[in-house]
Design a protein around this motif. Structure first.
Motif, short mmCIF file in Angstrom:
data_model
loop_
_atom_site.label_atom_id
_atom_site.label_comp_id
_atom_site.label_asym_id
_atom_site.label_seq_id
_atom_site.Cartn_x
_atom_site.Cartn_y
_atom_site.Cartn_z
N ARG A 1 -40.75 -61.69 63.65
CA ARG A 1 -41.01 -60.73 64.73
C ARG A 1 -41.53 -59.39 64.22
NH1 ARG A 1 -36.28 -60.67 68.89
NH2 ARG A 1 -37.88 -60.77 70.46
N THR A 2 -41.33 -59.10 62.93
CA THR A 2 -41.81 -57.82 62.38
C THR A 2 -43.19 -57.96 61.75
OG1 THR A 2 -40.88 -58.11 60.17
CG2 THR A 2 -39.45 -57.13 61.86
N ALA A 3 -43.68 -59.18 61.63
CA ALA A 3 -44.95 -59.40 60.93
C ALA A 3 -46.11 -58.83 61.73
CB ALA A 3 -45.17 -60.89 60.70
N LEU A 4 -47.05 -58.28 61.02
CA LEU A 4 -48.25 -57.74 61.65
C LEU A 4 -49.25 -58.87 61.93
CD1 LEU A 4 -48.80 -54.65 59.33
CD2 LEU A 4 -47.96 -54.62 61.68
N SER A 5 -49.85 -58.82 63.09
CA SER A 5 -50.91 -59.78 63.40
C SER A 5 -52.18 -59.32 62.67
CB SER A 5 -51.15 -59.83 64.90
OG SER A 5 -51.74 -58.63 65.34
N PRO A 6 -53.17 -60.19 62.52
CA PRO A 6 -54.42 -59.79 61.87
C PRO A 6 -55.08 -58.59 62.55
CG PRO A 6 -54.33 -62.17 62.06
CD PRO A 6 -53.16 -61.63 62.82
N ARG B 1 -49.29 -57.30 72.43
CA ARG B 1 -48.99 -57.23 71.00
C ARG B 1 -48.00 -58.33 70.66
NH1 ARG B 1 -50.57 -52.19 68.86
NH2 ARG B 1 -49.03 -52.34 67.20
N THR B 2 -48.22 -58.93 69.51
CA THR B 2 -47.34 -60.01 69.09
C THR B 2 -46.20 -59.51 68.22
OG1 THR B 2 -48.81 -60.46 67.24
CG2 THR B 2 -49.10 -61.78 69.23
N ARG B 3 -46.30 -58.30 67.78
CA ARG B 3 -45.24 -57.72 66.96
C ARG B 3 -44.25 -56.99 67.86
NH1 ARG B 3 -45.70 -52.96 62.43
NH2 ARG B 3 -43.70 -53.39 61.48
N SER C 1 -37.02 -53.24 62.57
CA SER C 1 -37.06 -52.82 61.19
C SER C 1 -36.72 -53.99 60.29
CB SER C 1 -36.05 -51.69 60.96
OG SER C 1 -35.84 -51.48 59.59
N ARG C 2 -37.48 -54.15 59.23
CA ARG C 2 -37.19 -55.23 58.29
C ARG C 2 -35.87 -54.99 57.58
NH1 ARG C 2 -43.35 -56.60 56.20
NH2 ARG C 2 -43.98 -57.29 58.27
N LEU C 3 -35.54 -53.74 57.37
CA LEU C 3 -34.25 -53.44 56.75
C LEU C 3 -33.11 -53.83 57.69
CD1 LEU C 3 -32.86 -52.34 54.26
CD2 LEU C 3 -33.02 -50.05 55.27
N ALA C 4 -33.31 -53.65 58.97
CA ALA C 4 -32.30 -54.06 59.95
C ALA C 4 -32.13 -55.58 59.95
CB ALA C 4 -32.68 -53.58 61.35
N VAL C 5 -33.21 -56.31 59.74
CA VAL C 5 -33.13 -57.77 59.66
C VAL C 5 -32.30 -58.18 58.45
CG1 VAL C 5 -34.46 -59.90 59.32
CG2 VAL C 5 -35.30 -58.14 60.90
N VAL C 6 -32.53 -57.53 57.31
CA VAL C 6 -31.75 -57.83 56.11
C VAL C 6 -30.27 -57.52 56.36
CG1 VAL C 6 -31.39 -57.27 53.67
CG2 VAL C 6 -33.71 -57.52 54.56
N GLY C 7 -30.00 -56.39 56.98
CA GLY C 7 -28.62 -56.03 57.29
C GLY C 7 -27.97 -57.01 58.25
N ALA C 8 -28.70 -57.43 59.27
CA ALA C 8 -28.17 -58.40 60.23
C ALA C 8 -27.91 -59.75 59.56
CB ALA C 8 -29.13 -58.57 61.39
N THR C 9 -28.78 -60.11 58.64
CA THR C 9 -28.60 -61.36 57.90
C THR C 9 -27.31 -61.32 57.09
OG1 THR C 9 -30.99 -61.66 57.73
CG2 THR C 9 -29.63 -62.89 56.17
N SER C 10 -27.10 -60.24 56.37
CA SER C 10 -25.89 -60.10 55.55
C SER C 10 -24.64 -60.09 56.41
CB SER C 10 -25.97 -58.82 54.72
OG SER C 10 -27.12 -58.83 53.91
N ALA C 11 -24.68 -59.35 57.52
CA ALA C 11 -23.53 -59.26 58.40
C ALA C 11 -23.21 -60.62 59.03
CB ALA C 11 -23.78 -58.22 59.49
#
Length: 143
Positions: free
Chosen positions: A133-138, A9-11, A16-26
């Motif tokens: 890394r959270t993106a879904l493959s086809p 699996r490539t994902r 969590s995408r929300l965790a990515v946003v939180g990590a970005t802000s932090a």
């Protein structure tokens, strides 16, 4: 008899995408704290005919909005295209590179220019690598 293949699996599971946003802000806040208060760089930019100080609030809001904007575009592309991950990554990388123009032009002093550009790169790097890394493959979207 059924044959199953364990296709890699490539994902990355559990991301969590929300965790990515939180990590970005932090991370943006940590970078701002290191550059501004700790290193003593005056993070200022010209906006029209006035000078603005780049505060922790503006850094937090900007980083959070960019994280959510990237998430929204990725979700939209996943619904509309087959190669959403690849298309999104190219768009996000181009947006990150283009965003460097603002601090390099509007920053007041070389320290501010480099400091603000590094903030842009921190946010861009975390949003791009995290959401990629959270993106879904086809294949995963078809299931």
């Amino acid at each position: 008899m059924t044959i199953t293949t364990n296709k890699p699996r490539t994902r990355v599971e559990g991301k969590s995408r929300l965790a990515v946003v939180g990590a970005t802000s932090a991370a943006a806040l940590v970078a701002w704290a290191i550059l501004g208060p700790l290193a003593g760089i005056d993070l200022q930019a010209e906006q029209g005919s006035s000078t603005i100080d780049i505060t922790w609030v503006s850094v937090f809001v900007s980083a959070t909005l960019m994280g959510f904007a990237g998430w929204g575009l990725l979700a939209l592309l996943e619904r509309r295209t087959v190669n959403a991950r690849k298309i999104w990554t190219v768009i996000a990388a181009c947006a990150c590179i283009m965003s460097l123009g603002s601090p390099l032009v509007a920053g007041i002093g070389i320290g501010a220019k480099l400091g603000l550009a590094s903030l842009h790169l921190v946010v861009g790097a975390i949003v791009i690598t995290g959401l990629h890394r959270t993106a879904l493959s086809p294949c995963e979207r078809r299931n």
